[in-house]
Design a protein around this motif. Structure first.
Motif, PDB file in Angstrom:
ATOM      1  N   UNK A  85       0.809  -1.223   0.000  1.00  0.00           N
ATOM      2  CA  UNK A  85       0.000   0.000   0.000  1.00  0.00           C
ATOM      3  C   UNK A  85       0.838   1.268   0.000  1.00  0.00           C
ATOM      4  N   UNK A  86       2.130   1.149  -0.364  1.00  0.00           N
ATOM      5  CA  UNK A  86       3.005   2.323  -0.388  1.00  0.00           C
ATOM      6  C   UNK A  86       2.890   3.112  -1.685  1.00  0.00           C
ATOM      7  N   UNK A  87       2.098   2.626  -2.636  1.00  0.00           N
ATOM      8  CA  UNK A  87       1.891   3.352  -3.887  1.00  0.00           C
ATOM      9  C   UNK A  87       2.984   3.146  -4.911  1.00  0.00           C
ATOM     10  N   UNK A  88       3.824   2.101  -4.733  1.00  0.00           N
ATOM     11  CA  UNK A  88       4.898   1.808  -5.684  1.00  0.00           C
ATOM     12  C   UNK A  88       4.682   0.398  -6.212  1.00  0.00           C
ATOM     13  N   UNK A  89       4.783   0.212  -7.523  1.00  0.00           N
ATOM     14  CA  UNK A  89       4.554  -1.090  -8.134  1.00  0.00           C
ATOM     15  C   UNK A  89       5.583  -2.130  -7.721  1.00  0.00           C
ATOM     16  N   UNK A  90       5.182  -3.387  -7.674  1.00  0.00           N
ATOM     17  CA  UNK A  90       6.050  -4.465  -7.206  1.00  0.00           C
ATOM     18  C   UNK A  90       7.350  -4.553  -8.007  1.00  0.00           C
ATOM     19  N   UNK A  91       7.303  -4.303  -9.300  1.00  0.00           N
ATOM     20  CA  UNK A  91       8.481  -4.484 -10.155  1.00  0.00           C
ATOM     21  C   UNK A  91       9.377  -3.254 -10.220  1.00  0.00           C
ATOM     22  N   UNK A  92       9.145  -2.284  -9.346  1.00  0.00           N
ATOM     23  CA  UNK A  92      10.034  -1.130  -9.262  1.00  0.00           C
ATOM     24  C   UNK A  92      11.179  -1.473  -8.298  1.00  0.00           C
ATOM     25  N   UNK A  93      12.318  -1.893  -8.845  1.00  0.00           N
ATOM     26  CA  UNK A  93      13.480  -2.281  -8.042  1.00  0.00           C
ATOM     27  C   UNK A  93      14.520  -1.155  -7.955  1.00  0.00           C
ATOM     28  N   UNK A  94      14.104   0.075  -8.211  1.00  0.00           N
ATOM     29  CA  UNK A  94      15.060   1.174  -8.146  1.00  0.00           C
ATOM     30  C   UNK A  94      15.539   1.357  -6.710  1.00  0.00           C
ATOM     31  N   UNK A  95      16.746   1.940  -6.562  1.00  0.00           N
ATOM     32  CA  UNK A  95      17.325   2.130  -5.226  1.00  0.00           C
ATOM     33  C   UNK A  95      17.115   3.556  -4.721  1.00  0.00           C
ATOM     34  N   UNK A  96      16.110   4.226  -5.249  1.00  0.00           N
ATOM     35  CA  UNK A  96      15.791   5.586  -4.817  1.00  0.00           C
ATOM     36  C   UNK A  96      14.273   5.710  -4.714  1.00  0.00           C
ATOM     37  N   UNK A  97      13.704   5.101  -3.681  1.00  0.00           N
ATOM     38  CA  UNK A  97      12.264   5.141  -3.491  1.00  0.00           C
ATOM     39  C   UNK A  97      11.519   4.027  -4.178  1.00  0.00           C
ATOM     40  N   UNK A  98      12.216   2.961  -4.581  1.00  0.00           N
ATOM     41  CA  UNK A  98      11.566   1.820  -5.204  1.00  0.00           C
ATOM     42  C   UNK A  98      10.751   1.013  -4.208  1.00  0.00           C
ATOM     43  N   UNK A  99      10.200  -0.107  -4.690  1.00  0.00           N
ATOM     44  CA  UNK A  99       9.256  -0.884  -3.887  1.00  0.00           C
ATOM     45  C   UNK A  99       9.930  -1.792  -2.866  1.00  0.00           C
ATOM     46  N   UNK A 100      11.226  -2.031  -3.016  1.00  0.00           N
ATOM     47  CA  UNK A 100      11.871  -3.068  -2.212  1.00  0.00           C
ATOM     48  C   UNK A 100      13.046  -2.523  -1.399  1.00  0.00           C
TER      49      UNK A 100
END
Length: 238
Positions: A113-128
């Motif tokens: 529910x953080x508003x970021x898609x699961x496949x966003x693996x960026x290291x600047x506010x990504x999902x993971x």
């Protein structure tokens, strides 16, 4: 927390996926019967993690875990039950390897529910957020537990958490005293300096229902000295 592993570790998501694939690849091997599969869920009156309150709401926390030898891979989640809007949703993947009393692990924290898609693996506010960890599980001669972890990916502070525990028992009840701290400023742990964030006592006991069924119960008194908050958590496992 500026003393760090470099948080620009672009291959960490690939490492996490690789570890998971290695763990699941054993399912088709001739030795599959040696594996163990566990699944279930905890029901808790409140989700408190490392001294932090994840919403004033009861939560259900399901999990699935596969293990073979010293290797374990699994998934764990927490979902607020009511009111849903009050609590956080979390869905994690993890892998670990046990070398007797010492274990190494890697956890992938994901908040749906953080508003970021699961496949966003960026290291600047990504999902993971990826957290490698090291733990000492205690021995007969050294009856203490130690745990250390660092947010090595997608956390500008590279936040570190360290915890020590002393397990003991009283009759048929298992207890543990624990204390955890954050050694530097961390937005992730809501601290502006080094701080003790998590001290308390946990209790576990099996409640016998029938000759063939018992219900695991657990409770923890938790104090966060830094935020001056305390919690009493109760739950059971299915």
């Amino acid at each position: 927390m500026k003393k760090s592993i470099n948080h620009h570790i672009n291959n960490l998501p690939a490492i996490a996926v690789l570890i998971a694939l290695i763990g699941f690849s054993g399912l088709s091997s001739p030795k599959a019967q040696a594996q163990q599969v566990d699944f279930g869920a905890d029901m808790v009156n409140r989700y408190v993690w490392r001294g932090l309150d994840f919403g004033n709401a009861a939560s259900i926390q399901p999990g699935i875990e596969f293990s073979q030898g010293g290797f374990t891979v699994g998934t764990w989640a927490s979902y607020a039950m009511s009111p849903v809007s009050a609590g956080a949703s979390e869905l994690d993947l993890y892998a670990s390897y046990n070398f007797g009393a010492v274990s190494i692990g890697l956890t992938d924290y994901y908040f749906p529910n953080a508003g970021v898609g699961f496949f966003d693996f960026s290291d600047d506010g990504g999902a993971h957020i990826l957290e490698p960890s090291l733990s000492f599980n205690g021995t007969e001669n050294i009856p203490i537990t130690l745990y250390a972890a660092i947010n090595a990916y997608n956390d500008p502070d590279n936040s570190i958490y360290i915890e020590a525990g002393v397990p003991f028992s009283v009759q048929e009840t298992d207890l543990q005293l624990f204390a955890g701290f954050v050694p530097a400023e961390s937005a992730y742990y809501a601290t502006t300096k080094a701080a003790v964030t998590n001290i308390g006592l946990s209790v576990q006991k099996e409640l016998t229902i029938t000759e063939n069924f018992s219900l695991p119960l657990f409770s923890s008194y938790i104090l966060n000295p830094y935020s001056e908050t305390s919690f009493l958590v109760f739950g059971f496992s299915l």
